[in-house]
Design a protein around this motif. Structure first.
Motif, PDB file in Angstrom:
ATOM      1  N   GLU A 109       0.812  -1.208   0.000  1.00  0.00           N
ATOM      2  CA  GLU A 109       0.000   0.000   0.000  1.00  0.00           C
ATOM      3  C   GLU A 109       0.846   1.258   0.000  1.00  0.00           C
ATOM      4  N   ARG A 110       2.025   1.227   0.620  1.00  0.00           N
ATOM      5  CA  ARG A 110       2.897   2.395   0.680  1.00  0.00           C
ATOM      6  C   ARG A 110       4.339   1.929   0.769  1.00  0.00           C
ATOM      7  N   GLU A 296       3.996   7.392  -0.403  1.00  0.00           N
ATOM      8  CA  GLU A 296       2.545   7.287  -0.349  1.00  0.00           C
ATOM      9  C   GLU A 296       1.886   7.790  -1.623  1.00  0.00           C
ATOM     10  N   GLY A 405      -4.876   5.723   4.562  1.00  0.00           N
ATOM     11  CA  GLY A 405      -4.863   4.464   3.832  1.00  0.00           C
ATOM     12  C   GLY A 405      -5.828   4.459   2.663  1.00  0.00           C
ATOM     13  N   TYR A 407      -6.918   1.742  -0.386  1.00  0.00           N
ATOM     14  CA  TYR A 407      -6.744   0.356  -0.763  1.00  0.00           C
ATOM     15  C   TYR A 407      -6.080   0.244  -2.128  1.00  0.00           C
ATOM     16  N   PRO A 408      -5.184  -0.720  -2.312  1.00  0.00           N
ATOM     17  CA  PRO A 408      -4.549  -0.924  -3.618  1.00  0.00           C
ATOM     18  C   PRO A 408      -5.545  -1.480  -4.617  1.00  0.00           C
ATOM     19  N   GLN A 444      -9.905  -5.788   0.755  1.00  0.00           N
ATOM     20  CA  GLN A 444      -8.471  -5.527   0.724  1.00  0.00           C
ATOM     21  C   GLN A 444      -8.043  -4.797  -0.538  1.00  0.00           C
ATOM     22  N   CYS A 445      -8.926  -4.578  -1.468  1.00  0.00           N
ATOM     23  CA  CYS A 445      -8.594  -3.891  -2.705  1.00  0.00           C
ATOM     24  C   CYS A 445      -9.817  -3.133  -3.183  1.00  0.00           C
ATOM     25  N   SER A 473       0.396   2.828  -4.829  1.00  0.00           N
ATOM     26  CA  SER A 473       0.031   1.444  -5.153  1.00  0.00           C
ATOM     27  C   SER A 473      -0.746   1.346  -6.461  1.00  0.00           C
TER      28      SER A 473
END
Length: 807
Positions: A109-110, A296, A405, A407-408, A444-445, A473
């Protein structure tokens, strides 16, 4: 009652089976297969063996090489058969290539992936490493350029003119400042030049457009420049027109600012901003957060004449905006554009109406997923997601909240499996109940990405430039569609060519007053010396300065003032004093990049009479008026150069050099002050090819001499009377040379301001009014050449108010 025949046929038609038995299918088609086999057998005369010239030998099955290596290790005692535990460990550990492949496939993610020595890799590292020459710069593995000898500029300029190019600028980082608006404004005024003002006509403070400035340390506005930066404020209003919820009545609102800094000066720039925030907090006592967003956010730069068509294929904004989020907001000057954007009007339909430096906030679909109705059927869109689950399920949809955050994107394998299931479903095959993957169910994505579009200034008549700011990401998810839809990827070398073609300075090559430039040139000089040592002494070329000796301009100033005939007594003493004050500074002076800075410099040295015409709003000095005035003798009191305060640093101006009739200027070429007879040699109608101004071949290698103790290069004045005749004094240097293949080649140079004014004065006094030109004639000589070439120098600040754009 009559029955519709078409309805009856449709109802009686049976759907094909979902599962296909290959054996039964072959048995039912046995006659057709036998007929085809007989036809092929007749053509090949029943000889189905492959031709000998078509065969390919493979040795992948042969394990004799590995066995021989194992036997050699066993003989030398490297392998210990008794130690079964160690052999099991060695067998379980995969080789380095597999471990590296697994590592580079990850998309965290980062943060950047790093090599063994700590050098960072871009998210597009694998793609670039297969196609570009990679090099280590500023703590990154970066693509230097396409494979070859460093040529190919003609092809790059053709891509720029008739297509689009893309560059991964993720090595640049952002620093986020968060705090009260008044304190943030005071902090930026302490470290930026020109200092931001609340009375900006373009309303940078509201977040409608972004600003550009030069970053410096606190209290060192002209002594030490860190880097050019781009800064943008978080918009103070939402898309629906409501005030920012963080705004409190009767107090200063809490705002956020991003300052984008090049990787060559990111560490120094971050420390300068951090110290400025600490000083502001010590004065006011209010907290100001200074956070680095490196790892980021990423930036992709897209340039060319076909950029609009390219971005239309890639960027597909979502169709609805959440009132409580900043998912869709276009911060432009015209409010009508925002309404059209929300109504799904094509974003780049009227690109000319979008002002330069405009900021567009979007939430877009994954560019890898097709937006056709027949292909996205069954996928969940943002309209189908409840408002209360937009942030919790898919992460923060506002790029300003990237620290919380984002999400990727969905993994490539998941998308491939979905496409495979769609193809099977088209033939009524596969499983009906195949839903979304486990990764999507767990949250998660995401299939949506918040981005920020920055409209840069045009690079030509029809060449536009955009910057895409997105989460780190998501770089791969945007990079492959960009390249697949016709964008040509370019490295650092090609980007330098594009900046020179557009007439823009390139960081750090065209910024000698920055520490990043001196570090860059020091590394380049060390690399050049190492390559020279590999060649025999008889084949080595003579050394030339790579770290350019800017202090030699002091010698020209002294000669020019002696030539006028004033201030001769204490001139050498003042020059020596100026050099003693800053012995370790590679660049003795500052570069005026705004008309206001140049005007202040001229007023401080009492040089308002000098023939320099900054492009100011009030237009107090008009160059066309001076050119046409026959009574203007262009002479200041007691000579123009004598009024310089030699205790101050010299002022340099960026100029564009165009060759007069012939010549190609290289990087590092010296710009010299010509005599009037030199100009007449080229401009006269009589073409005398033998009369060419050259320096002696013997003085070519000794024009600049390196000091053995300090390593600095110094100008060597010739002693020979014949060599003195052809010696011309330098007034500046070329920082970026010609680009091969350009139809209007131009070189970027920095020249001393007062000397340029002195040359313009001499040249205007020597010709009639009708023959006066805005450009200044100068002589340019490449460091490894003996020939001088005449060039016309155009001062940038006389055509525009600020010279803050860069690449």
């Amino acid at each position: 009652m009559a029955v519709n025949k078409s309805t009856q046929l449709r109802g009686s038609t049976t759907l094909p089976p979902r599962n296909l038995n290959v054996q039964k299918f072959a048995e039912s088609r046995a006659s057709e297969l036998e007929a085809l086999h007989s036809i092929v057998a007749d053509r090949l005369n029943n000889d189905f063996r492959s031709r000998r010239n078509k065969r390919r030998r493979t040795t992948g099955y042969d394990n004799r090489g590995a066995k021989n290596r194992f036997r050699k290790k066993q003989k030398t005692g490297v392998v210990d058969e008794s130690n079964d535990n160690s052999s099991e460990i060695n067998k379980k550990r995969p080789p380095r290539c597999i471990r590296r492949k697994i590592e580079l496939k990850k998309n965290p993610e980062r943060g950047f992936c790093t090599s063994g020595d700590g050098t960072k890799r871009l998210r597009t590292h694998v793609w670039h490493a297969k196609r570009f020459t990679m090099t280590k710069f500023w703590g990154f593995h970066l693509p230097l350029g396409l494979h070859g000898r460093g040529r190919g500029s003609r092809a790059v300029l053709k891509w720029l003119k008739h297509g689009a190019v893309v560059h991964d600028a993720s090595y640049s980082g952002a620093v986020q400042l968060e705090g009260p608006e008044d304190l943030l404004f005071s902090t930026l005024r302490a470290v930026l030049t020109p200092a931001p003002s609340k009375d900006f006509p373009n309303n940078v403070l509201s977040g409608a457009i972004y600003g550009k400035a030069m970053l410096h340390h606190v209290g060192a506005r002209f002594s030490h420049i860190i880097a050019p930066v781009t800064y943008l404020w978080r918009p103070s209003h939402n898309i629906d027109g409501c005030d920012d919820p963080m705004r409190i009545e009767g107090s200063s609102s809490t705002r956020q600012v991003w300052v984008w800094i090049h990787a060559a000066a990111f560490t120094e720039g971050y420390e300068a901003l951090k110290s400025a925030c600490q000083m502001q907090m010590a004065e006011d006592g209010t907290l100001i957060n200074c956070v680095s967003l490196e790892g980021e956010l990423a930036k992709l730069e897209v340039m060319g004449s076909k950029v609009s068509e390219l971005l239309k294929k890639i960027i597909h904004p979502v169709t609805r905006v959440s009132q409580t989020s900043w998912e869709l907001k276009k911060c432009s000057v015209a409010e009508a554009d925002v309404e059209n954007q929300v109504k799904d009007a094509p974003l780049f339909e009227n690109e000319d109406n979008i002002s330069s430096s405009a900021i567009i906030y979007l939430t877009v679909n994954d560019p890898r997923i097709s937006t056709k109705e027949d292909e996205v059927k069954g996928h969940q869109t943002l309209e189908e997601i409840p408002e209360n689950k937009t942030v919790t399920q898919f992460g923060s949809m506002d790029l300003w909240d990237a620290g919380k955050g984002i999400y990727p994107p969905v993994e490539e394998s998941v998308l491939c499996m979905e496409k495979h299931q769609q193809r099977l479903a088209f033939f009524f095959l596969g499983d009906k109940n195949s839903g979304e993957s486990n990764a999507l169910r767990k949250g998660q994505c995401s299939r949506f990405c918040p981005i920020i579009l920055l409209r840069n200034n045009n690079l030509g008549d029809s060449i536009t430039s955009w910057s895409i700011i997105l989460p780190l990401s998501w770089v791969k998810a945007f990079w492959i569609p960009l390249v697949s839809n016709g964008a040509h990827a370019v490295g650092l070398r090609e980007k330098h060519w594009i900046s020179c073609e557009a007439g823009l300075p390139y960081f750090p090559s065209d910024f000698p007053d920055c520490s990043a430039h001196s570090c860059f040139k020091t590394n380049e000089a060390a690399s050049s010396d190492e390559k020279a040592k590999l060649r025999p002494p008889s084949m080595r070329a003579f050394r030339v300065p790579i770290q350019l000796p800017w202090e030699c301009v002091h010698s020209t100033l002294s000669k020019k003032s002696i030539r006028v005939g004033d201030c001769q007594s204490n001139l050498e003493e003042l020059c020596a004093k100026n050099k003693a004050n800053c012995p370790d500074v590679p660049f003795e002076g500052f570069v005026a990049r705004t008309s206001h800075t140049l005007t202040n410099f001229l007023s401080k040295i009492n040089g308002d009479h000098l023939l320099l015409f900054p492009n100011m709003h009030d237009k107090t000095k008009c160059i066309s008026k001076f050119m046409k005035d026959e009574g203007m003798h262009c002479q200041g009191p007691n000579g123009a150069v004598s009024l310089i305060n030699y205790g101050k640093k010299l002022c340099f101006l960026r100029v564009l050099l165009h060759a007069y009739k012939e010549g190609a200027f290289e990087e590092g070429a010296v710009v010299c002050a010509p005599h009037l007879t030199d100009i007449a040699l080229w401009t006269s109608r009589s073409e005398n090819k033998d009369a060419e101004l050259q320096i002696a071949q013997s003085s070519l290698a000794s024009y600049f001499v390196e000091h053995p103790s300090s390593g600095k290069w110094e100008l060597q004045e010739p002693d020979d009377p014949a060599a003195k005749e052809s010696h011309r004094w330098p007034i500046g240097f070329v920082t970026t040379g010609f680009v091969r293949g350009s139809k209007k080649p131009a070189a970027v140079a920095l020249c001393e301001a007062v000397l340029l004014a002195r040359l313009r004065e001499e040249q205007w006094n020597a010709v009639p009014v009708k023959k006066r030109r805005k450009e200044v004639y100068v002589l340019v000589r490449n460091l490894r050449s003996t020939a001088y070439r005449l060039a016309r120098a155009s001062i940038v600040l006389e055509h525009q108010e600020e010279d803050l754009d860069y690449m």
